[in-house]
Design a protein around this motif. Structure first.
Motif, mmCIF file in Angstrom:
data_model
loop_
_atom_site.group_PDB
_atom_site.id
_atom_site.type_symbol
_atom_site.label_atom_id
_atom_site.label_comp_id
_atom_site.label_asym_id
_atom_site.label_seq_id
_atom_site.Cartn_x
_atom_site.Cartn_y
_atom_site.Cartn_z
ATOM 1 N N THR A 33 56.540 84.704 8.297
ATOM 2 C CA THR A 33 56.953 86.057 8.560
ATOM 3 C C THR A 33 56.224 86.934 7.567
ATOM 4 O O THR A 33 56.084 86.490 6.582
ATOM 5 C CB THR A 33 58.572 86.312 8.540
ATOM 6 O OG1 THR A 33 59.276 85.581 9.438
ATOM 7 C CG2 THR A 33 58.816 87.863 8.980
ATOM 8 N N ARG B 92 53.313 76.142 9.470
ATOM 9 C CA ARG B 92 54.441 76.437 9.100
ATOM 10 C C ARG B 92 54.690 77.966 9.957
ATOM 11 O O ARG B 92 53.780 78.362 10.359
ATOM 12 C CB ARG B 92 54.363 77.130 7.721
ATOM 13 C CG ARG B 92 54.454 75.744 6.918
ATOM 14 C CD ARG B 92 55.011 75.721 5.555
ATOM 15 N NE ARG B 92 54.881 74.805 4.773
ATOM 16 C CZ ARG B 92 55.149 74.661 3.574
ATOM 17 N NH1 ARG B 92 55.509 75.602 2.784
ATOM 18 N NH2 ARG B 92 55.118 73.438 2.834
ATOM 19 N N THR B 93 56.072 78.083 10.191
ATOM 20 C CA THR B 93 56.478 79.236 10.800
ATOM 21 C C THR B 93 56.520 80.095 9.596
ATOM 22 O O THR B 93 57.100 80.066 8.495
ATOM 23 C CB THR B 93 57.921 79.014 11.593
ATOM 24 O OG1 THR B 93 57.774 78.222 12.456
ATOM 25 C CG2 THR B 93 58.169 80.517 12.139
ATOM 26 N N ASP C 43 57.339 81.694 4.320
ATOM 27 C CA ASP C 43 57.418 80.699 5.287
ATOM 28 C C ASP C 43 58.672 80.135 5.630
ATOM 29 O O ASP C 43 59.838 80.482 4.825
ATOM 30 C CB ASP C 43 56.692 79.368 4.820
ATOM 31 C CG ASP C 43 57.046 78.781 3.317
ATOM 32 O OD1 ASP C 43 58.218 78.763 3.002
ATOM 33 O OD2 ASP C 43 56.260 78.112 2.934
ATOM 34 N N ASP C 44 58.922 79.134 6.264
ATOM 35 C CA ASP C 44 60.428 78.704 6.727
ATOM 36 C C ASP C 44 61.283 77.917 5.678
ATOM 37 O O ASP C 44 62.418 77.423 5.895
ATOM 38 C CB ASP C 44 60.308 77.889 8.155
ATOM 39 C CG ASP C 44 59.200 76.985 8.043
ATOM 40 O OD1 ASP C 44 58.234 76.798 7.250
ATOM 41 O OD2 ASP C 44 59.137 76.176 9.068
#
Length: 55
Positions: A20, A17-18, A38-39
């Protein structure tokens, strides 16, 4: 009605997952915990170890 698929239980894999980083702390034992979002909008704490790759 949903039917449980039991032959998948216990399987392992990788989830990509992307994320931050939204926070980070160091525990008294010296371990680093990071809060990530997560995204999909889910926010959770994870240990920063070999399983977490940050660029």
């Amino acid at each position: 009605m949903m039917k449980e698929i039991t032959d998948l239980i216990g399987k392992t894999g990788t989830l990509t997952r992307t994320i931050t980083v939204t926070g980070a702390v160091e525990t008294p034992e010296g371990e680093v915990e990071v809060c990530v979002k997560d995204d999909f909008g889910n926010e959770f704490w994870v240990p920063k170890d070999a399983n977490v790759s940050l660029f």
